[in-house]
Design an enzyme around this catalytic site. Structure first.
Site, short mmCIF file in Angstrom:
data_model
loop_
_atom_site.label_atom_id
_atom_site.label_comp_id
_atom_site.label_asym_id
_atom_site.label_seq_id
_atom_site.Cartn_x
_atom_site.Cartn_y
_atom_site.Cartn_z
N LYS A 54 0.84 -1.21 0.00
CA LYS A 54 0.00 0.00 0.00
C LYS A 54 0.87 1.26 0.00
CE LYS A 54 -3.89 -2.37 2.14
NZ LYS A 54 -4.54 -2.78 3.38
N GLN A 98 -4.18 -1.07 9.64
CA GLN A 98 -4.11 -2.40 9.01
C GLN A 98 -4.76 -3.45 9.91
OE1 GLN A 98 -3.00 -3.13 5.84
NE2 GLN A 98 -3.77 -5.19 6.24
N ASP A 121 -10.45 3.75 4.61
CA ASP A 121 -10.99 2.41 4.37
C ASP A 121 -12.52 2.40 4.29
OD1 ASP A 121 -9.01 0.42 4.02
OD2 ASP A 121 -8.37 0.71 6.09
#
Ligand code: NDP
Length: 311
Positions: A54, A98, A121
């Protein structure tokens, strides 16, 4: 039937090029670059690999990245302190926490603390509520990414060479199409169903209690498999000419990564299919950047407004 392989690596690279160009122009005009704040707790090897990937894509898009690593023994207060520092950091537009978190840390409680305007997200309850309303800007990454692969499936574009994403791969109206989503998780299945509904598909959500699953999926024009079971969807569960989106990532006993769809047998039957790896996975990553860029544009606008009011 010729089957279109929906190359997520290619599509995500097209996005990265587009975002990178826009960031370059904004930075040239004197604006700061977008910023992604990454939080990694513990040393789960898969999470380390995901975070590395990422950050690489973020740099490819011209973003700055900041990373905070906490030990697996960190408390919720330790994690909260990092989230709050990113929430208040004017250089950070998107926050990536994460997942999964090590045992003892409650992921929902921590996700709830991320500023909704930096929720790259799309998992904050406010953004999820807005999604229910068919509104809101920051949508969950995997479902948004797979929608763009469905758009690719129905476009005339072959996944090769460079394209102008917005122009060449428009968002398709799925009126009259039936879609079955297998899986009802918050992360993937439920949100994918909402996005398909938003595009006017007639949607069925199947799960572990669904009776005769193959009979349900074999009626669908679009099948989205988000189950987490190796090669679970076989050719007899897919209608001739369907579009098949495989979200699953499973480690086979051979060590190979395989999806939830039996790719080799299903590709002979469908009109388009995502490979694993290289399908939904890279689209999930690029949607994180897309969201961060959208959040960045909003933050620039609010700053501009504030400066105007402050004279
Ligand atoms: P979850 O385990 O949270 O959900 C799995 C879903 O599959 C559940 O709703 C479950 O039903 C359903 N299911 C399980 N067994 C069956 C069955 N026999 N028949 C029908 N339905 C079944 O997983 P996620 O949604 O988080 O992830 C799904 C897969 O996608 C995983 O392989 C994961 O690794 C992958 N993934 C990939 C991403 C990417 O970027 N490519 C991102 C996120 C996930 P029930 O609710 O009844 O238990």
């Amino acid at each position: 039937m010729t089957c279109k392989i929906l190359n997520g690596n290619w599509l995500s690279e097209q996005y990265a090029r587009g975002v990178g160009r826009r960031v370059e122009a904004l930075v040239k005009s004197g604006k700061r670059p977008p910023g992604l704040g990454v939080i990694l707790v513990g040393d789960n090897p898969a999470s380390l690999a995901y975070v590395g990937r990422k950050e690489k894509v973020a740099k490819r898009c011209g973003f700055i990245t900041k990373e905070e690593r906490l030990s697996g023994a960190a408390s919720e207060d330790d994690l909260l302190a990092v989230i709050e520092s990113y929430n208040g950091d004017p250089e950070i537009d998107g926050i990536l926490l994460q997942l999964p978190l090590p045992g003892g840390l409650n992921a929902d409680r921590m996700l709830d603390k991320i500023s909704p305007s930096k929720d790259a997200d799309g998992l904050h309850p406010l953004n999820q509520g807005l999604l229910m309303r068919g509104a809101g800007m920051l949508r969950p990454c995997t479902p948004s990414g797979l929608m763009r692969l469905i758009d690719l499936a129905y476009s005339d574009v072959r996944p090769e060479g460079d394209v102008d994403i917005e122009k060449d791969i428009p968002e398709v109206d799925l009126s009259g199409k039936s879609a079955v989503v297998v899986g009802r998780s918050i992360l993937v299945g439920k949100a994918a169903a909402l996005l398909l509904l938003e595009r006017n598909a007639t949607v069925t959500v199947a799960h572990s209690r669904t009776k005769d699953l193959a009979a349900v999926t074999s009626q669908a024009d679009i099948v989205v498999a988000a189950v987490g079971r190796e090669e679970f969807v076989k050719a007899d569960a897919v209608k001739e000419g369907a579009v098949v989106i495989d979200v699953g990532i499973n480690r086979a006993s051979s060590g190979k990564l395989v999806g939830d769809v039996a790719f080799d047998e299903v590709q002979g039957k469908c009109s388009a299919i995502t490979p694993v790896p290289g399908g939904v996975g890279p689209m999930t990553v690029i949607m994180l950047m897309h969201n961060t860029f959208l959040a960045y544009e909003q933050h620039l606008k609010s700053q501009h407004q504030f400066n105007k009011q402050a004279g």
